[in-house]
Scaffold this motif. Sequence first.
Motif, mmCIF file in Angstrom:
data_model
loop_
_atom_site.group_PDB
_atom_site.id
_atom_site.type_symbol
_atom_site.label_atom_id
_atom_site.label_comp_id
_atom_site.label_asym_id
_atom_site.label_seq_id
_atom_site.Cartn_x
_atom_site.Cartn_y
_atom_site.Cartn_z
ATOM 1 N N SER A 1 28.723 20.805 17.907
ATOM 2 C CA SER A 1 27.807 22.113 17.342
ATOM 3 C C SER A 1 26.801 21.660 16.262
ATOM 4 O O SER A 1 25.958 22.159 16.391
ATOM 5 C CB SER A 1 28.733 22.908 16.916
ATOM 6 N N TRP B 1 33.970 17.312 19.716
ATOM 7 C CA TRP B 1 33.381 16.526 18.777
ATOM 8 C C TRP B 1 32.516 15.297 19.567
ATOM 9 O O TRP B 1 32.880 14.818 20.537
ATOM 10 C CB TRP B 1 34.526 15.584 17.807
ATOM 11 N N ARG C 1 38.084 16.123 21.888
ATOM 12 C CA ARG C 1 38.668 17.392 21.441
ATOM 13 C C ARG C 1 39.873 17.073 20.862
ATOM 14 O O ARG C 1 40.766 16.436 21.451
ATOM 15 C CB ARG C 1 38.570 18.399 22.561
ATOM 16 N N GLU D 1 37.377 22.743 20.077
ATOM 17 C CA GLU D 1 35.941 22.436 20.084
ATOM 18 C C GLU D 1 35.662 21.053 20.014
ATOM 19 O O GLU D 1 36.485 20.187 19.580
ATOM 20 C CB GLU D 1 35.511 22.938 18.784
ATOM 21 N N GLU E 1 32.292 13.154 24.656
ATOM 22 C CA GLU E 1 32.988 14.151 23.842
ATOM 23 C C GLU E 1 34.350 13.856 23.731
ATOM 24 O O GLU E 1 34.901 13.767 24.677
ATOM 25 C CB GLU E 1 32.598 15.696 24.205
ATOM 26 N N THR F 1 30.879 13.599 14.683
ATOM 27 C CA THR F 1 30.321 14.791 14.138
ATOM 28 C C THR F 1 30.854 15.955 15.190
ATOM 29 O O THR F 1 30.701 15.547 16.303
ATOM 30 C CB THR F 1 28.967 14.598 13.619
ATOM 31 N N PRO F 2 30.707 17.006 14.482
ATOM 32 C CA PRO F 2 31.092 18.120 15.574
ATOM 33 C C PRO F 2 29.942 18.517 16.405
ATOM 34 O O PRO F 2 28.634 18.168 16.064
ATOM 35 C CB PRO F 2 31.133 19.463 14.761
#
Length: 294
Positions: free
Chosen positions: A268, A139, A288, A137, A286, A265-266
Amino acid sequence: MVCDHDMVISLEKPGTDGLDEAVDALREWQSEGVAWQLHPGDLGWFQRSGTEATAAAVRIWRRDGRILAIGLLDGADLLRLTTAPDVRHDEDLARRLTEDVIAPERGVLPSGKVSVEAPEDALIQDLLPGHGWRTDEPWTPLRRDLTEPVKAPDLRIETIGPDKGHVWAGVIRASFDGSTFTAGKWHAMTAGAPYTDARCLVGYDGQGEAVAAVAVWSAGPGKPGVLEPMGVHRDHRGHGYGRALTVAAAAALQELGSSSAGVNTPSSNVAAVATYESGGFQRLPEVRDLTRDA
């Protein structure tokens, strides 16, 4: 110590006496424009578990006495890894790191599902997928430049000392579900070498209630600093306290001489990303983790 005498590069656990050396190396490696993955503040935040636990979680790779790479086992299944900037593409180092990461018997990561955070420009990013690893996911890194003055927020901010460590601990505990942070952990955290360049801040509302808390970690004058952690008390959200404390954190790092303030921070966590952006932080591309499922 784990060392393969057929190779120049060695892997070691530093012990409590070697933690300061690891922190000093991480301070030296921080600079603007260099992909950041592990900061002295990350070891400082981990120090809440105590010096012995922090030393047990650190791994160091050396060649001819020089530290080339440092890893932090942030929990049993995540290795946060970085290297000296000039060896990001060193093939011998990348191969050694890969071999140590994928083999549980080397004592870096256990078997089963595990993840590695590494700089986007490090060669290990190209090698691990060949061993069955995949991207995980995303970040979102965010950064605020500190070359211009930071305007103080409209919120009473206090720098926390030993007599009020329990206040900071209480806000952090109320900011994160499942948190077990205590005053004792605050004192353990602030006793570590990284806290020499750090501050803990608390924000208070108009009624004098502690509503938000943050720790800021400098790597020294002219180097990037980080926020870790930052939280708003669950009973006081929706009033802009997160934004105000984020600005206060940037101002504190500026006072410590940091060139910029950074946070991860994520992706999501859309609310967190928005809070940092409202505090003057700019979103960066981003990143990962790499993950092995089994």
